[in-house]
Scaffold this motif. Sequence first.
Motif, PDB file in Angstrom:
ATOM      1  N   SER A  15       0.860  -1.168   0.000  1.00 38.43           N
ATOM      2  CA  SER A  15       0.000   0.000   0.000  1.00 38.43           C
ATOM      3  C   SER A  15       0.896   1.217   0.000  1.00 38.43           C
ATOM      4  CB  SER A  15      -0.925  -0.011   1.200  1.00 38.43           C
ATOM      5  OG  SER A  15      -0.243  -0.040   2.389  1.00 38.43           O
ATOM      6  N   THR A  21       1.282   4.784   0.303  1.00 39.68           N
ATOM      7  CA  THR A  21       0.824   6.108   0.689  1.00 39.68           C
ATOM      8  C   THR A  21       2.011   7.030   0.897  1.00 39.68           C
ATOM      9  OG1 THR A  21       0.734   5.329   2.979  1.00 39.68           O
ATOM     10  CG2 THR A  21      -1.317   5.283   1.723  1.00 39.68           C
ATOM     11  N   ASN A  56       2.040  -1.306   3.069  1.00 39.84           N
ATOM     12  CA  ASN A  56       2.018  -2.714   3.446  1.00 39.84           C
ATOM     13  C   ASN A  56       2.541  -3.544   2.281  1.00 39.84           C
ATOM     14  OD1 ASN A  56       0.572  -2.100   5.910  1.00 39.84           O
ATOM     15  ND2 ASN A  56      -1.210  -1.788   4.602  1.00 39.84           N
ATOM     16  N   ASP A 109      -6.963  -1.434   3.484  1.00 40.42           N
ATOM     17  CA  ASP A 109      -6.414  -0.270   2.779  1.00 40.42           C
ATOM     18  C   ASP A 109      -6.972  -0.248   1.362  1.00 40.42           C
ATOM     19  OD1 ASP A 109      -4.916   1.982   2.315  1.00 40.42           O
ATOM     20  OD2 ASP A 109      -3.028   1.113   3.007  1.00 40.42           O
ATOM     21  N   SER A 110      -6.911   0.882   0.711  1.00 37.11           N
ATOM     22  CA  SER A 110      -7.503   1.015  -0.613  1.00 37.11           C
ATOM     23  C   SER A 110      -6.658   0.316  -1.664  1.00 37.11           C
ATOM     24  CB  SER A 110      -7.653   2.489  -0.978  1.00 37.11           C
ATOM     25  OG  SER A 110      -6.381   3.079  -1.159  1.00 37.11           O
ATOM     26  N   ASN A 119      -3.471   1.821  -2.790  1.00 38.77           N
ATOM     27  CA  ASN A 119      -2.325   1.723  -1.890  1.00 38.77           C
ATOM     28  C   ASN A 119      -1.777   0.308  -1.837  1.00 38.77           C
ATOM     29  OD1 ASN A 119      -2.440   4.427  -1.175  1.00 38.77           O
ATOM     30  ND2 ASN A 119      -3.858   4.042   0.522  1.00 38.77           N
ATOM     31  N   THR A 120      -1.982  -0.437  -2.913  1.00 38.23           N
ATOM     32  CA  THR A 120      -1.604  -1.844  -2.903  1.00 38.23           C
ATOM     33  C   THR A 120      -0.839  -2.239  -4.156  1.00 38.23           C
ATOM     34  OG1 THR A 120      -3.576  -2.403  -1.612  1.00 38.23           O
ATOM     35  CG2 THR A 120      -2.476  -4.187  -2.756  1.00 38.23           C
TER      36      THR A 120
END
Length: 462
Positions: free
Chosen positions: A16, A18, A27, A258-259, A262-263
């Motif tokens: 993720s 950000t 992540n 998480d979105s 963000n992955t």
Amino acid sequence: MPALRTVAFSLLLVVSGTFAIAGERPNVVMLLSDDLGFRDIGCYDGPVDTPTLDSLAARGVRFTDFYSGCAVCSPSRATLLTGRHHIRAGVYSWIHDPSQQSHLLEREITLAEILKEQGYATAHVGKWHLGLPGHGKDKPTPDAHGFDYWFATWNNAEPSHHNPVNFIRNGEAVGPLEGYSCQLVVDEAIDWLDSRSDDEEPFFLNVWFHEPHAPIAAPDEIVEQYGKVNDKAAIYSGTIENTDRAVARLLKKLAAVDSPENTLIIYASDNGTYRQDRTGNLKGRKGQNWEGGIRVPGIFSWPGTIRQDRVSHVPAGIVDILPTVCGLLEIDAPGDRAIDGSDLAPVLKGNEKAFTRHQPLFWHLQKSRPIVAMRDGNYSLVADPNYELSTSNMFEEAWIPQIKSGSYTNFRLYDLVKDPQQKQDLAASRPELTEKLRKKLLEINASIMADGPDWHLENQSE
């Protein structure tokens, strides 16, 4: 080509990203498939329904020329975690704990250790196959390689993917479980995500499935889509679709954490398939250093960071995972040792001309013929050993001195762009190129063998 989908034992890296918010770290989640073929899944023109994986490919970069770390299991996993050739990391072949001292060396620096140093919570769930204690052997467990939490098996799910009995959680035997391995592994991953004490802490989740490695099993209602319920080809396909369904559940959970923007997701397989009909007509299969044994799916997806719906023909592989994650996260890869992989970030961000591979891709497997292979640009160079080992199929650590001191003969050269099936040997017609590549291969080989541990000695340093 079937609609979008995902596969068994694949490599999925979720990061993720950000970075727009100062101080935050993405992540990282990694999924690895076991014995998955180059031509198994939908987006590689395979016959299995894998909508999750196919959707990842549509949202990112799909590599046509992506490679495992080795033509068999344990070495490829060692390469994935370290970014180094598996022999440097202590793993010459697939590990049989009862008869071998071999394991992933504790002195290696793994991706888990790198991320843990950056403040990540770390977990491994699924197959391990890098050595575990027992059978009179004192080998390190995953926590010695940077994983705070682990749920694993030595090698395969036993007695099959259905109702496995051999999982270990943080050093304690779990006992019989009900269900299919891929679903149980995802259950554990979701439980770990739910149980984290600090949901603001970045995490590295390493998810390694058993499917479609034999002994195989899948729900009848899935298998029936591909043939009779007792047909091995149909069951094989069923294990892959079942894993796709498990991955879909995990991705849904990750999206809640998480979105998707963000992955980062990276997908691959540990080596080629044992089924000749799933190699895409490439030469060879699992256990062989021909293209069919080492070429696997490779997909990278990170909406908003990686360009979408792209196909890259740049040769890449599992050896590149560690330096690529470090590059994307803007952290340093280990600088005190040889890193054999290269950072693919320029390729993933759409600037292939800025990418330089610092060293050709190289494979060594002592029971394979050819025993070595190297990919440099469009060309593949392969060779046989100039020595003979015993006929045992099991790796014997007594072979190590001969492996480390031996050399190669019968060099063959192939243009993989014009001849991906490796039918036309160009060595005789291109002697200067063959010699140039031979020198590169021998130089890489010498460096790797100099690092290889001597497991046949009683006091081998770890």
